[in-house]
Design an enzyme around this catalytic site. Sequence first.
Site, mmCIF file in Angstrom:
data_model
loop_
_atom_site.group_PDB
_atom_site.id
_atom_site.type_symbol
_atom_site.label_atom_id
_atom_site.label_comp_id
_atom_site.label_asym_id
_atom_site.label_seq_id
_atom_site.Cartn_x
_atom_site.Cartn_y
_atom_site.Cartn_z
ATOM 1 N N HIS A 305 0.851 -1.202 0.000
ATOM 2 C CA HIS A 305 0.000 0.000 0.000
ATOM 3 C C HIS A 305 0.880 1.242 0.000
ATOM 4 O O HIS A 305 1.942 1.244 0.607
ATOM 5 C CB HIS A 305 -0.897 0.018 1.246
ATOM 6 C CG HIS A 305 -2.081 0.915 1.112
ATOM 7 N ND1 HIS A 305 -2.002 2.263 1.349
ATOM 8 C CD2 HIS A 305 -3.349 0.670 0.731
ATOM 9 C CE1 HIS A 305 -3.193 2.806 1.140
ATOM 10 N NE2 HIS A 305 -4.023 1.868 0.759
ATOM 11 N N ASP A 362 -7.943 -5.335 -0.038
ATOM 12 C CA ASP A 362 -8.377 -6.207 -1.137
ATOM 13 C C ASP A 362 -7.981 -7.666 -0.967
ATOM 14 O O ASP A 362 -8.381 -8.515 -1.766
ATOM 15 C CB ASP A 362 -7.783 -5.685 -2.455
ATOM 16 C CG ASP A 362 -8.351 -4.304 -2.788
ATOM 17 O OD1 ASP A 362 -7.558 -3.385 -3.049
ATOM 18 O OD2 ASP A 362 -9.594 -4.148 -2.733
#
Length: 427
Positions: A305, A362
């Site tokens: 991320h 996700d």
Amino acid sequence: MSDTAKLAVGGKDTDFPVLHGSVGPDVIDIRKLYAQTGEFTYDPGFTSTASCESGLTYIDGEEGVLLHRGYPIGQLAEQSSFMEVAYLLLNGELPSKDDLSTFKNTITRHTMVHEQLATFFRGFRRDAHPMAIMCGVVGALSAFYHDSTDISDPEQRTIASHRLIAKMPTIAAMAYKYSVGQPFLYPQNDLSYTANFLRMTFGVPAEEYVVDPAVEKAMDRIFILHADHEQNASTSTVRLAGSSGANPFACIAAGIACLWGPAHGGANEAALNMLREIGTPDKIPHYIERAKDKDDPFRLMGFGHRVYKNYDPRATVMQKTVREVFKAMKVTDPVFDVALQLEEMALKDDYFVEKKLFPNVDFYSGVILSAIGFPTSMFTVLFALARTVGWVAQWNEMISDPAQKIGRPRQLYTGPTQRDYVAIDKR
Ligand code: SDX
């Protein structure tokens, strides 16, 4: 805490104001940098650039903290509802019982779409990706509802916001129904926002559809986990599109297009496809080696991320929700074991540890959505449905900011310097 930053450039020192937020890094206000030094900053990907001031969402990437208007995502996921979080993001405070009831009633009464909108679906092939349909149909909303597109009118901004939040589940369900060749179902006003969506998606006219409360709760929590996330790529897209004064429905369609990318919201579909491709735990080491290989474009989808250099707090809630949904639906899926073991092995691997790569929102979401019955092609549609709340709240915050102006970045030009045109017979 210093209030100025000194920059030595062009042989002279120039002071710039340092602005302090309520929490998080200070920012150096460089709005006058070019005027005072004749130079730009350079930050492709905006890794060190604050594009705006916002009071909606705060992420502490090092600590893995996510706050919406100051409330931790874990508390909202456990104790709140998606409609309440939508109200919180739009209005800044948790609603009273009456305010929440009024808000939910308002949204409910905007869930139907103009009857002519259904014709847009017929132009798509049945095998069209639902995100392609979402881009097209949500964009088409900009051709309707002209009573809510004057963005200088706060009332019209509010109605456009409510219409977008309310109609996304209806359009998302229609995109799914179209892909499976089943008839569209109209929304039902006696159902909750999330129950309405589940019925429009999985119900058929031939029989009554009863929403499983456990599935409704899990779906609603997944919507909360996807609602907003600071200035991510799709939110920044909505802000930039909106900064020109563009039609709000068209701005959200631009956000949907950006979210579709596998590096962003498309990762939930890619992550489950990856887990299924790995198939069994014994194949995990091979894929971890591939993810580490600079010559191999493969990456662990659902991992890493830009901001989180710790565990994404949404992934923590998501993993817990997998277990709850499996238990409630009395199902299991071997892919969950693959995900758990992949996480465990990656988090012990120096490559992932040194680069601070952890599971993100996700990584587990697809396992739940698949168990509930969604095809992988619908996963990013569900992300877009929920993120519409954040996009709309961020758009409203930007439009109502008196300091707001059209976004227009500059560049480092490395192309040819000026030269004269050469006639084709002299080239
Ligand atoms: C979302 O911005 C948001 O807030 C997004 C989001 C939201 O709610 O809006 O949180 C939703 O988009 C989550 C992210 C979903 N995407 C994925 O899961 C795709 C896989 N992840 C990567 O593509 C990547 O981690 C990104 C895109 C998420 C972040 O990329 P960055 O910040 O640009 O970091 P990077 O690509 O520069 O990676 C840093 C290093 C690189 O190695 P080096 O060049 O330094 O040697 O880490 C490596 C990368 O190669 N790396 C990975 C990796 N992610 C980064 N290596 C293997 N597998 C990965 N998943």
